[in-house]
Design a protein around this motif. Structure first.
Motif, PDB file in Angstrom:
ATOM      1  N   HIS A  89       0.834  -1.198   0.000  1.00  0.00           N
ATOM      2  CA  HIS A  89       0.000   0.000   0.000  1.00  0.00           C
ATOM      3  C   HIS A  89       0.872   1.253   0.000  1.00  0.00           C
ATOM      4  CE1 HIS A  89       0.746  -1.427   4.097  1.00  0.00           C
ATOM      5  NE2 HIS A  89       0.810  -0.153   4.455  1.00  0.00           N
ATOM      6  N   ALA A  90       0.394   2.272  -0.699  1.00  0.00           N
ATOM      7  CA  ALA A  90       1.132   3.522  -0.819  1.00  0.00           C
ATOM      8  C   ALA A  90       0.959   4.377   0.430  1.00  0.00           C
ATOM      9  CB  ALA A  90       0.650   4.301  -2.045  1.00  0.00           C
ATOM     10  N   LYS A  91       1.867   5.317   0.601  1.00  0.00           N
ATOM     11  CA  LYS A  91       1.745   6.295   1.681  1.00  0.00           C
ATOM     12  C   LYS A  91       0.497   7.142   1.466  1.00  0.00           C
ATOM     13  CE  LYS A  91       4.186  10.186   3.881  1.00  0.00           C
ATOM     14  NZ  LYS A  91       3.052  11.103   3.833  1.00  0.00           N
ATOM     15  N   THR A  92      -0.200   7.439   2.553  1.00  0.00           N
ATOM     16  CA  THR A  92      -1.329   8.352   2.487  1.00  0.00           C
ATOM     17  C   THR A  92      -0.814   9.790   2.493  1.00  0.00           C
ATOM     18  OG1 THR A  92      -1.621   8.610   4.876  1.00  0.00           O
ATOM     19  CG2 THR A  92      -2.654   6.683   3.827  1.00  0.00           C
ATOM     20  N   ALA A  93      -1.727  10.739   2.387  1.00  0.00           N
ATOM     21  CA  ALA A  93      -1.345  12.152   2.433  1.00  0.00           C
ATOM     22  C   ALA A  93      -0.974  12.605   3.836  1.00  0.00           C
ATOM     23  CB  ALA A  93      -2.477  13.010   1.889  1.00  0.00           C
ATOM     24  N   THR A  94      -1.229  11.772   4.831  1.00  0.00           N
ATOM     25  CA  THR A  94      -0.918  12.126   6.211  1.00  0.00           C
ATOM     26  C   THR A  94       0.588  12.201   6.423  1.00  0.00           C
ATOM     27  OG1 THR A  94      -2.929  11.030   6.984  1.00  0.00           O
ATOM     28  CG2 THR A  94      -1.222  11.464   8.621  1.00  0.00           C
ATOM     29  N   LYS A  95       1.033  13.257   7.082  1.00  0.00           N
ATOM     30  CA  LYS A  95       2.455  13.431   7.375  1.00  0.00           C
ATOM     31  C   LYS A  95       2.957  12.310   8.282  1.00  0.00           C
ATOM     32  CE  LYS A  95       5.429  16.708   9.939  1.00  0.00           C
ATOM     33  NZ  LYS A  95       5.579  15.896  11.161  1.00  0.00           N
ATOM     34  N   GLU A  97       8.523   8.509  -2.750  1.00  0.00           N
ATOM     35  CA  GLU A  97       7.206   7.994  -2.366  1.00  0.00           C
ATOM     36  C   GLU A  97       6.523   8.874  -1.322  1.00  0.00           C
ATOM     37  OE1 GLU A  97       6.658   3.880  -1.657  1.00  0.00           O
ATOM     38  OE2 GLU A  97       7.682   3.271  -3.505  1.00  0.00           O
ATOM     39  N   GLY A  98       7.006  10.105  -1.149  1.00  0.00           N
ATOM     40  CA  GLY A  98       6.304  11.071  -0.317  1.00  0.00           C
ATOM     41  C   GLY A  98       6.690  11.105   1.139  1.00  0.00           C
ATOM     42  N   ASN A  99       7.735  10.386   1.530  1.00  0.00           N
ATOM     43  CA  ASN A  99       8.180  10.432   2.927  1.00  0.00           C
ATOM     44  C   ASN A  99       8.940  11.729   3.177  1.00  0.00           C
ATOM     45  OD1 ASN A  99       7.389   7.644   3.761  1.00  0.00           O
ATOM     46  ND2 ASN A  99       8.780   7.122   2.083  1.00  0.00           N
ATOM     47  N   GLU A 100       8.423  12.522   4.101  1.00  0.00           N
ATOM     48  CA  GLU A 100       8.988  13.840   4.352  1.00  0.00           C
ATOM     49  C   GLU A 100      10.348  13.744   5.049  1.00  0.00           C
ATOM     50  OE1 GLU A 100       4.496  13.765   4.655  1.00  0.00           O
ATOM     51  OE2 GLU A 100       6.103  12.756   5.774  1.00  0.00           O
ATOM     52  N   PHE A 101      11.216  14.718   4.735  1.00  0.00           N
ATOM     53  CA  PHE A 101      12.473  14.865   5.458  1.00  0.00           C
ATOM     54  C   PHE A 101      12.899  16.321   5.341  1.00  0.00           C
ATOM     55  CE2 PHE A 101      13.694  13.886   1.113  1.00  0.00           C
ATOM     56  CZ  PHE A 101      14.826  14.643   0.869  1.00  0.00           C
ATOM     57  N   CYS A 102      13.883  16.707   6.152  1.00  0.00           N
ATOM     58  CA  CYS A 102      14.338  18.100   6.167  1.00  0.00           C
ATOM     59  C   CYS A 102      15.822  18.184   5.846  1.00  0.00           C
ATOM     60  CB  CYS A 102      14.094  18.739   7.536  1.00  0.00           C
ATOM     61  SG  CYS A 102      12.348  18.848   8.003  1.00  0.00           S
ATOM     62  N   VAL A 103      16.175  19.219   5.109  1.00  0.00           N
ATOM     63  CA  VAL A 103      17.576  19.584   4.904  1.00  0.00           C
ATOM     64  C   VAL A 103      17.815  20.817   5.761  1.00  0.00           C
ATOM     65  CG1 VAL A 103      19.366  20.216   3.261  1.00  0.00           C
ATOM     66  CG2 VAL A 103      17.498  18.699   2.548  1.00  0.00           C
ATOM     67  N   LEU A 104      18.555  20.650   6.835  1.00  0.00           N
ATOM     68  CA  LEU A 104      18.725  21.707   7.817  1.00  0.00           C
ATOM     69  C   LEU A 104      19.735  22.749   7.362  1.00  0.00           C
ATOM     70  CD1 LEU A 104      18.853  19.598  11.104  1.00  0.00           C
ATOM     71  CD2 LEU A 104      16.842  20.623  10.012  1.00  0.00           C
ATOM     72  N   GLU A 105      19.530  23.968   7.839  1.00  0.00           N
ATOM     73  CA  GLU A 105      20.572  24.974   7.727  1.00  0.00           C
ATOM     74  C   GLU A 105      21.731  24.551   8.623  1.00  0.00           C
ATOM     75  OE1 GLU A 105      18.436  26.068  11.470  1.00  0.00           O
ATOM     76  OE2 GLU A 105      17.929  25.138   9.543  1.00  0.00           O
ATOM     77  N   PRO A 106      22.950  25.067   8.388  1.00  0.00           N
ATOM     78  CA  PRO A 106      24.074  24.632   9.226  1.00  0.00           C
ATOM     79  C   PRO A 106      23.859  24.941  10.704  1.00  0.00           C
ATOM     80  CG  PRO A 106      24.737  26.351   7.648  1.00  0.00           C
ATOM     81  CD  PRO A 106      23.327  26.003   7.349  1.00  0.00           C
ATOM     82  N   ARG A 107      24.091  23.951  11.547  1.00  0.00           N
ATOM     83  CA  ARG A 107      23.976  24.110  13.003  1.00  0.00           C
ATOM     84  C   ARG A 107      25.187  23.428  13.640  1.00  0.00           C
ATOM     85  NH1 ARG A 107      17.601  22.472  14.240  1.00  0.00           N
ATOM     86  NH2 ARG A 107      16.708  23.457  12.357  1.00  0.00           N
ATOM     87  N   ASP A 108      25.811  24.122  14.572  1.00  0.00           N
ATOM     88  CA  ASP A 108      27.016  23.588  15.216  1.00  0.00           C
ATOM     89  C   ASP A 108      26.765  22.249  15.884  1.00  0.00           C
ATOM     90  OD1 ASP A 108      28.582  25.710  14.404  1.00  0.00           O
ATOM     91  OD2 ASP A 108      28.451  26.790  16.314  1.00  0.00           O
ATOM     92  N   VAL A 109      25.572  22.068  16.439  1.00  0.00           N
ATOM     93  CA  VAL A 109      25.293  20.848  17.195  1.00  0.00           C
ATOM     94  C   VAL A 109      25.389  19.604  16.315  1.00  0.00           C
ATOM     95  CG1 VAL A 109      22.784  20.928  16.855  1.00  0.00           C
ATOM     96  CG2 VAL A 109      23.721  19.817  18.888  1.00  0.00           C
ATOM     97  N   TYR A 110      25.182  19.765  14.996  1.00  0.00           N
ATOM     98  CA  TYR A 110      25.179  18.621  14.092  1.00  0.00           C
ATOM     99  C   TYR A 110      26.473  18.502  13.282  1.00  0.00           C
ATOM    100  CZ  TYR A 110      20.145  18.859  15.063  1.00  0.00           C
ATOM    101  OH  TYR A 110      18.924  18.910  15.675  1.00  0.00           O
ATOM    102  N   ARG A 111      27.502  19.208  13.682  1.00  0.00           N
ATOM    103  CA  ARG A 111      28.727  19.245  12.868  1.00  0.00           C
ATOM    104  C   ARG A 111      29.448  17.893  12.833  1.00  0.00           C
ATOM    105  NH1 ARG A 111      29.693  21.526  17.714  1.00  0.00           N
ATOM    106  NH2 ARG A 111      31.534  20.880  18.892  1.00  0.00           N
ATOM    107  N   ASP A 112      29.168  16.997  13.794  1.00  0.00           N
ATOM    108  CA  ASP A 112      29.893  15.725  13.843  1.00  0.00           C
ATOM    109  C   ASP A 112      28.972  14.513  13.750  1.00  0.00           C
ATOM    110  OD1 ASP A 112      28.627  15.943  16.294  1.00  0.00           O
ATOM    111  OD2 ASP A 112      30.376  15.393  17.486  1.00  0.00           O
ATOM    112  N   THR A 113      27.769  14.700  13.209  1.00  0.00           N
ATOM    113  CA  THR A 113      26.801  13.598  13.192  1.00  0.00           C
ATOM    114  C   THR A 113      26.917  12.703  11.975  1.00  0.00           C
ATOM    115  OG1 THR A 113      25.158  14.959  12.056  1.00  0.00           O
ATOM    116  CG2 THR A 113      25.093  14.940  14.473  1.00  0.00           C
ATOM    117  N   GLY A 114      27.596  13.163  10.918  1.00  0.00           N
ATOM    118  CA  GLY A 114      27.480  12.505   9.632  1.00  0.00           C
ATOM    119  C   GLY A 114      26.305  13.091   8.873  1.00  0.00           C
TER     120      GLY A 114
END
Length: 247
Positions: A63-69, A115-132
């Motif tokens: 089954h496909a993803k619904t419109a629900t986030k 297939e409609g799965n949401e994700f974010c591309v963050l602006e640069p943040r120091d806290v995430y500089r070493d996460t990969g």
């Protein structure tokens, strides 16, 4: 005894297409442990599991993803405004599309995979500089404090931040992406399309871990999984997750 988050599980009509998108998005490779499953993980001799990385498993469903986030999504890290812009452009070329989840005017960019799965591309943040490349796995919830108690007790990850609107966990080794719980009024209305998989440490008993999770507030859930080596559960707010059967 303890468990560790080791992968994000994404359901898809076409695991190969969605898996290839995420591999190209992250600069990782693909493999397959079984028909209908695409495993996405770093190359270069990476040995799963590793605290520095949460991998992605894409699993075919009918089954496909619904419109629900989705209530669980991935945030990607960037190192500069130029890198953020380049990443967004590259992901769109790979098949990502802009997504409106009511974010308004924000410094990050919300996209959806093929297939409609949401994700974010963050602006640069120091806290995430070493996460990969994966900055965080983000979970919408009603009560971040309660989620911190459950997931902090369920896993061996530490809780460096907890407040009424946000709770944060990270590997006790101080590496890899964060697991973040953000307050949201959106409750569960459809089956979870994206969930987290946990893995016992070698030598630990999976069934004992499942029993321990139930004392913390987890409950059984039947997703039609049948006789499989993993156990499907939900946390106290109904987020699906699995305890894998290999260590």
């Amino acid at each position: 005894m303890a468990l560790r988050p080791v992968q994000v599980n994404i359901k898809a009509l076409d695991d190969a297409v969605v898996g290839r998108f995420w591999a190209d998005a992250l600069g990782w490779g693909v493999s397959s442990e079984a028909p209908g499953v695409t495993n996405v993980e770093p190359g270069g001799g990476f040995a799963w599991p590793d605290a520095s990385t949460v991998c992605i498993d894409v699993v075919t469903v009918p089954h496909a993803k619904t419109a629900t986030k989705n209530r669980v999504h991935i945030d990607l890290a960037t190192t500069s405004p130029a890198h953020q812009a380049e990443t967004v452009a590259r992901l769109k070329a790979l098949g990502a599309t802009p997504a409106d989840v009511g974010q308004g005017d924000v410094p990050w960019t919300v996209l959806a995979d093929p297939e409609g799965n949401e994700f974010c591309v963050l602006e640069p943040r120091d806290v995430y500089r070493d996460t990969g490349p994966i900055a965080a796995v983000v979970v919408d919830c009603a009560d971040p404090r309660a989620m911190a108690r459950f997931w902090g007790g369920a896993t061996d990850w530490t809780v460096p931040e907890v407040a009424d609107d946000r709770a944060v966990l990270r590997s006790s080794q101080g590496v890899g992406p964060y697991l973040e719980f953000l307050r949201s009024s959106d409750g569960k209305t459809v089956e979870d399309r994206v969930h987290i998989d946990l893995l016992p440490y070698a030598g630990d008993d999976k069934e004992a871990e499942v029993t321990r999770l139930k004392t913390l507030g987890a409950t059984d859930i039947d997703l039609g999984q049948g006789d499989v080596p993993w156990t499907c559960l939900t946390d106290p707010e109904g987020h699906d997750f699995c305890v894998l059967g290999r260590g």
